[in-house]
Structures are given as structure tokens and as C-alpha cells.
Enzyme design. Sequence first.
Site, PDB file in Angstrom:
ATOM      1  N   LEU A 117       8.272  -1.575   6.189  1.00 15.33           N
ATOM      2  CA  LEU A 117       7.710  -2.821   6.754  1.00 15.33           C
ATOM      3  C   LEU A 117       6.316  -2.613   7.343  1.00 15.33           C
ATOM      4  O   LEU A 117       5.870  -3.376   8.199  1.00 15.33           O
ATOM      5  CB  LEU A 117       8.663  -3.421   7.818  1.00 15.33           C
ATOM      6  N   ASP A 122      10.559   5.317   5.877  1.00 16.67           N
ATOM      7  CA  ASP A 122       9.254   5.760   5.373  1.00 16.67           C
ATOM      8  C   ASP A 122       9.440   6.850   4.309  1.00 16.67           C
ATOM      9  O   ASP A 122      10.176   7.822   4.548  1.00 16.67           O
ATOM     10  CB  ASP A 122       8.480   6.314   6.594  1.00 16.67           C
ATOM     11  N   THR A 125      -3.594   2.245 -10.475  1.00 17.94           N
ATOM     12  CA  THR A 125      -4.521   1.116 -10.535  1.00 17.94           C
ATOM     13  C   THR A 125      -5.603   1.354 -11.583  1.00 17.94           C
ATOM     14  O   THR A 125      -5.986   2.504 -11.832  1.00 17.94           O
ATOM     15  CB  THR A 125      -5.174   0.834  -9.153  1.00 17.94           C
ATOM     16  N   SER A 137     -13.096   4.313  -3.887  1.00 17.78           N
ATOM     17  CA  SER A 137     -12.764   4.269  -2.450  1.00 17.78           C
ATOM     18  C   SER A 137     -11.749   5.371  -2.171  1.00 17.78           C
ATOM     19  O   SER A 137     -11.144   5.925  -3.097  1.00 17.78           O
ATOM     20  CB  SER A 137     -12.147   2.920  -2.066  1.00 17.78           C
ATOM     21  N   TYR A 158      -8.904   4.898  -0.924  1.00 18.40           N
ATOM     22  CA  TYR A 158      -7.618   4.388  -1.421  1.00 18.40           C
ATOM     23  C   TYR A 158      -7.468   4.713  -2.910  1.00 18.40           C
ATOM     24  O   TYR A 158      -6.460   5.280  -3.344  1.00 18.40           O
ATOM     25  CB  TYR A 158      -7.514   2.867  -1.196  1.00 18.40           C
ATOM     26  N   HIS A 159      -8.504   4.338  -3.704  1.00 18.32           N
ATOM     27  CA  HIS A 159      -8.392   4.578  -5.146  1.00 18.32           C
ATOM     28  C   HIS A 159      -8.253   6.073  -5.444  1.00 18.32           C
ATOM     29  O   HIS A 159      -7.550   6.475  -6.368  1.00 18.32           O
ATOM     30  CB  HIS A 159      -9.607   3.989  -5.876  1.00 18.32           C
ATOM     31  N   LYS A 185      -4.736   7.260  -5.321  1.00 18.27           N
ATOM     32  CA  LYS A 185      -3.963   6.979  -6.543  1.00 18.27           C
ATOM     33  C   LYS A 185      -4.246   8.038  -7.626  1.00 18.27           C
ATOM     34  O   LYS A 185      -3.368   8.399  -8.404  1.00 18.27           O
ATOM     35  CB  LYS A 185      -4.301   5.591  -7.099  1.00 18.27           C
ATOM     36  N   VAL A 228      -3.904  -8.219  -9.166  1.00 19.79           N
ATOM     37  CA  VAL A 228      -2.837  -9.196  -9.401  1.00 19.79           C
ATOM     38  C   VAL A 228      -3.195 -10.513  -8.701  1.00 19.79           C
ATOM     39  O   VAL A 228      -3.604 -10.509  -7.546  1.00 19.79           O
ATOM     40  CB  VAL A 228      -1.498  -8.670  -8.846  1.00 19.79           C
ATOM     41  N   ASN A 287      -7.232 -14.676  -5.663  1.00 20.21           N
ATOM     42  CA  ASN A 287      -6.408 -15.285  -4.613  1.00 20.21           C
ATOM     43  C   ASN A 287      -7.301 -15.626  -3.418  1.00 20.21           C
ATOM     44  O   ASN A 287      -7.172 -16.680  -2.807  1.00 20.21           O
ATOM     45  CB  ASN A 287      -5.295 -14.326  -4.164  1.00 20.21           C
ATOM     46  N   THR A 292     -17.062 -16.295  -1.505  1.00 18.13           N
ATOM     47  CA  THR A 292     -17.955 -15.175  -1.173  1.00 18.13           C
ATOM     48  C   THR A 292     -17.995 -14.148  -2.302  1.00 18.13           C
ATOM     49  O   THR A 292     -17.078 -13.340  -2.471  1.00 18.13           O
ATOM     50  CB  THR A 292     -17.501 -14.503   0.133  1.00 18.13           C
ATOM     51  N   VAL A 293     -19.084 -14.205  -3.054  1.00 13.36           N
ATOM     52  CA  VAL A 293     -19.312 -13.271  -4.162  1.00 13.36           C
ATOM     53  C   VAL A 293     -20.111 -12.094  -3.606  1.00 13.36           C
ATOM     54  O   VAL A 293     -21.161 -12.294  -2.993  1.00 13.36           O
ATOM     55  CB  VAL A 293     -20.104 -13.979  -5.278  1.00 13.36           C
TER      56      VAL A 293
HETATM   57  P1  NAD Z   1       1.745  -4.550  -0.404  1.00  9.72           P
HETATM   58  O1  NAD Z   1       1.005  -3.907   0.723  1.00  9.72           O
HETATM   59  O2  NAD Z   1       1.959  -6.023  -0.364  1.00  9.72           O
HETATM   60  O3  NAD Z   1       3.180  -3.843  -0.561  1.00  9.72           O
HETATM   61  C1  NAD Z   1       3.387  -2.458  -0.356  1.00  9.72           C
HETATM   62  C2  NAD Z   1       4.703  -2.307   0.384  1.00  9.72           C
HETATM   63  O4  NAD Z   1       4.963  -0.916   0.578  1.00  9.72           O
HETATM   64  C3  NAD Z   1       4.687  -2.968   1.759  1.00  9.72           C
HETATM   65  O5  NAD Z   1       5.810  -3.798   1.923  1.00  9.72           O
HETATM   66  C4  NAD Z   1       4.707  -1.782   2.728  1.00  9.72           C
HETATM   67  O6  NAD Z   1       5.395  -2.088   3.934  1.00  9.72           O
HETATM   68  C5  NAD Z   1       5.390  -0.691   1.912  1.00  9.72           C
HETATM   69  N1  NAD Z   1       5.000   0.684   2.274  1.00  9.72           N
HETATM   70  C6  NAD Z   1       3.746   1.196   2.373  1.00  9.72           C
HETATM   71  N2  NAD Z   1       3.790   2.495   2.705  1.00  9.72           N
HETATM   72  C7  NAD Z   1       5.103   2.828   2.788  1.00  9.72           C
HETATM   73  C8  NAD Z   1       5.788   4.038   3.092  1.00  9.72           C
HETATM   74  N3  NAD Z   1       5.130   5.169   3.389  1.00  9.72           N
HETATM   75  N4  NAD Z   1       7.140   4.031   3.104  1.00  9.72           N
HETATM   76  C9  NAD Z   1       7.829   2.884   2.819  1.00  9.72           C
HETATM   77  N5  NAD Z   1       7.230   1.706   2.540  1.00  9.72           N
HETATM   78  C10 NAD Z   1       5.873   1.687   2.524  1.00  9.72           C
HETATM   79  O7  NAD Z   1       0.998  -4.117  -1.734  1.00  9.72           O
HETATM   80  P2  NAD Z   1       1.119  -4.749  -3.209  1.00  9.72           P
HETATM   81  O8  NAD Z   1      -0.044  -5.630  -3.417  1.00  9.72           O
HETATM   82  O9  NAD Z   1       2.478  -5.253  -3.427  1.00  9.72           O
HETATM   83  O10 NAD Z   1       0.895  -3.449  -4.083  1.00  9.72           O
HETATM   84  C11 NAD Z   1       2.007  -2.641  -4.480  1.00  9.72           C
HETATM   85  C12 NAD Z   1       1.538  -1.440  -5.274  1.00  9.72           C
HETATM   86  O11 NAD Z   1       0.821  -1.883  -6.426  1.00  9.72           O
HETATM   87  C13 NAD Z   1       0.598  -0.529  -4.503  1.00  9.72           C
HETATM   88  O12 NAD Z   1       0.914   0.811  -4.789  1.00  9.72           O
HETATM   89  C14 NAD Z   1      -0.767  -0.870  -5.044  1.00  9.72           C
HETATM   90  O13 NAD Z   1      -1.628   0.234  -4.988  1.00  9.72           O
HETATM   91  C15 NAD Z   1      -0.454  -1.266  -6.470  1.00  9.72           C
HETATM   92  N6  NAD Z   1      -1.451  -2.224  -6.986  1.00  9.72           N
HETATM   93  C16 NAD Z   1      -1.559  -3.476  -6.435  1.00  9.72           C
HETATM   94  C17 NAD Z   1      -2.518  -4.361  -6.926  1.00  9.72           C
HETATM   95  C18 NAD Z   1      -2.683  -5.761  -6.364  1.00  9.72           C
HETATM   96  O14 NAD Z   1      -3.566  -6.492  -6.845  1.00  9.72           O
HETATM   97  N7  NAD Z   1      -1.894  -6.189  -5.399  1.00  9.72           N
HETATM   98  C19 NAD Z   1      -3.358  -3.962  -7.986  1.00  9.72           C
HETATM   99  C20 NAD Z   1      -3.213  -2.690  -8.532  1.00  9.72           C
HETATM  100  C21 NAD Z   1      -2.247  -1.816  -8.024  1.00  9.72           C
END
Ligand code: NAD
Length: 382
Positions: A33, A74, A144, A179, A181-182, A185, A211, A240, A253-254
Site C-alpha cells: 500500500l 513489502d 518499461t 531517470s 527510476y528507469h 528497471k 498506459v 491522462n 502543459t507540454v
Molecule cells: P502504481 O504505483 O499505481 O502501482 C504499484 C503498486 O505496487 C502500488 O500499489 C504500490 O503500493 C505497490 N508497491 C510498490 N513497491 C512495493 C513493494 N516494495 N512491496 C509491495 N508493494 C509495492 O504503478 P502502476 O502505474 O500500476 O505501474 C505498475 C508497474 O508497471 C510498475 O512496475 C511500473 O514501472 C510499470 N509501468 C507502468 C506504466 C504506466 O504508465 N503506469 C508504464 C510502464 C511500466
Amino acid sequence: MRIVVAGGDGFCGWPTALHLSNQGHEVTIVDNLSRRKWDEELHSNSVTPIASLEDRVEKWKELTGNEIKTFIGDLNHYDFLREVFRQTEPEAFVHFAEQRSAPYSMIDREHAVFTQQNNVIGNLNVLYAIKELAPDCHLIKLGTMGEYGAPNIDIEEGYIEIEHNGRKDVLPYPKQPGSFYHLSKVHDSHNIMFACKIWGIRATDLNQGIVYGLHTNETKMDPMLVNRVDYDGVFGTALNRFLIQAATGHDLTVYGSGKQTRSFLNIEDTVRCVQIAAENPADKGEFRVFNQFTEYFSVLELAEKVKKIAQEKGLDTELAYLENPRIEPEDHYYHAVNTGLRELGLEPHLLTDEVLHDILQTVIEHKDRVIKENVLPSITWK
Ligand code: NAD
């Protein structure tokens, strides 16, 4: 199949868990969560009011008779993860559970370190749990498209044939992420590939595009099942975010010239892609890579599309060009392959005006929840 959906309380994970459950799979959600806590940290929220995970799964059971078990914890806590594996004996482990915002990872040193620890160590724990407790389990990992960056050649699905000094090999496609973050991955992908090679694990890396959308057939069944939608400058993704800006009378905002091109897919395709991957597992020892997107657009093209449909709805929407908070090429070549999932049966939902109208209508219904101060970008890469 017995399927664990880690991150099943999040934007992609929740509708995926429902979809897999609706297809007759035995689904368990694991989530700590933390995404809800990051909203508190950033004084932000989802545009749609989301129910607690407990209420969500209870409503799902009431509507369908299907039980979704939940484990709150976790992935970084290995004893917890081990217990999940013992109790669920997963045949597939769908891994969404990571910190997924590029701007969040760029706030400062603490957030960069947190992102890489949370993501890289969590994923490494999953690999060890599979090795130790469920060696046949198929790991379906969300990567990603941002792992590849924007090279001046076509982006292949995971691998590229290289000829060098008269010799040839098929090698992992070069990664140039933008980044911390990237980068997390990319580190995950390397760890998974290595684990497949040394322990014979089966894994699919889904290099997902950005997405958009929020509803799927399952989340539409009851307001209690509605998905989260992010709009702030930290977690809101392009499209979105533009739709919510249009709904609230904010300029779209571009960043920079807006010529940055990215790949996209509808949330309805995310859930289907994961189902396809689960029902067609990788072979033992195989590190399979799919590029999970259906179309690509420049940021400016998206903003223009949103402006057009917003104006059709009588909204006064304009574009605002902001200095780009990110360091990234703005005018670049972009062409990526996405044949793997199509060959396994994915039929894409494309970005039509009707789809845009639909999402806009939903966000208009909840626009009073938008905290306007959160819309502009507040984090820079410098
Ligand atoms: P989100 O943040 O809405 O969901 C991620 C969920 O994982 C959350 O509910 C969070 O509480 C849980 N979480 C995070 N760290 C955790 C941990 N250590 N232990 C247990 N739970 C944990 O993200 P999302 O948009 O649903 O993305 C999901 C995955 O898809 C991610 O790995 C993201 O990198 C990948 N992704 C998303 C997008 C996008 O556009 N949303 C695009 C490309 C890749």
C-alpha cells in the site's frame, strides 16, 4: 492457474488482478500500500475516489463469487515474501510492485536511493523466492519502454543481432534510460536475465509503454471497483494528465517542444497482455522480452488530440509550452517493434476520439477532487 499479482492495489495491478480472476485464475494480491502513502507524502490523490483494498476485494467476491486473497507486505522483506510463496504456490508471479515515477526518483538523493532499493532489491528477492520455493513459476515482470531511451535506430524486442569485426551474435538491446527510476528497471532486467541463465528460471519482461485510460470491463462493474487515476506533476502520465488538465480548465502543459515521442497503450490492453503472457509461459531458462505498447505519439500530438475533443465538449482548452524539467532529446528518431504479443493474439484498443471522450467524461465527473497546485511539474533533472 495460481497467479500472484504483486502491486495489485495499483493503477495497472488492480484491473489486471480482476481480469485474471474473471478469466478463472486463482488470484492473490500482494501489496504494501505504499502508493497510497506516497500520495500522502506529496499531498496528492487519485482523481477517482478509490476504495480500500479490503473493500475492493470484498465487493468483487459479492459480484462474482470469486475470491482474491490479499497479503499486505513489502517485497523487500524476504521472510514475508517466502510466506506468500509457501501459502500460494504460484504458477505465475506478475510483478508490478515498484516505485514507478521518474520525477519521484529524481527529487533528491534519498528518493533515488529509495527507488533503486525498493525496485532492485524487491525484484531480486522475487528471483530468490522463485528459485527457492517455486522453481517452475513463470515471472512476468513489468519493465518499461523507457529502458531503451530513444536510439537513432529501430528498437527491437529485447535483443539485437550485431556484426562486429566479422563475427555475429544476438545480444541484449542497448539501454539508455532517462531517470534513476528507469535505470532501476534496467538493473532488474539484467538481474532477471542472469537468474534465467544460472538457475533456469522462466521469465517474461514486459517493456510497457505509457498506459492511459482507467476503466476495464471488470472495473466498470461497480463504483467500488473503480481504478485510480493520477494527474499530478509527479505520478501523472502524459495523456491522462492532459485529459485532467482539460477537465479542470488548466492549460495542457507540454514540456519543451513536445516533439518527444513515446509509446502508449490502453489499460484494457495492459490486462490482456499480462493474461496472454501468463497463459503462454516462457520456457525454462528463457528470458523472453515483449515490447508492450500499441501505438506511438509525440507529446504534442497527444496534446492536440486532447485539445480537439475538449473543444468539442465546449471546454476552453489551450496548450502551454513549459521549459522541459527533464533532460532528454526532444527531436529524435523513434521506431519500435511490438510483434511478440500481437503474434500471441493481442487485438489492440487504439486511441480513437471515442476513447478520449470516454476518459474525459469520467474525469469531468470527479474534477472537484483535483488539487490544482499539484498539476505543474515541481521536480527538475538538474
Ligand atoms: P502504481 O504505483 O499505481 O502501482 C504499484 C503498486 O505496487 C502500488 O500499489 C504500490 O503500493 C505497490 N508497491 C510498490 N513497491 C512495493 C513493494 N516494495 N512491496 C509491495 N508493494 C509495492 O504503478 P502502476 O502505474 O500500476 O505501474 C505498475 C508497474 O508497471 C510498475 O512496475 C511500473 O514501472 C510499470 N509501468 C507502468 C506504466 C504506466 O504508465 N503506469 C508504464 C510502464 C511500466
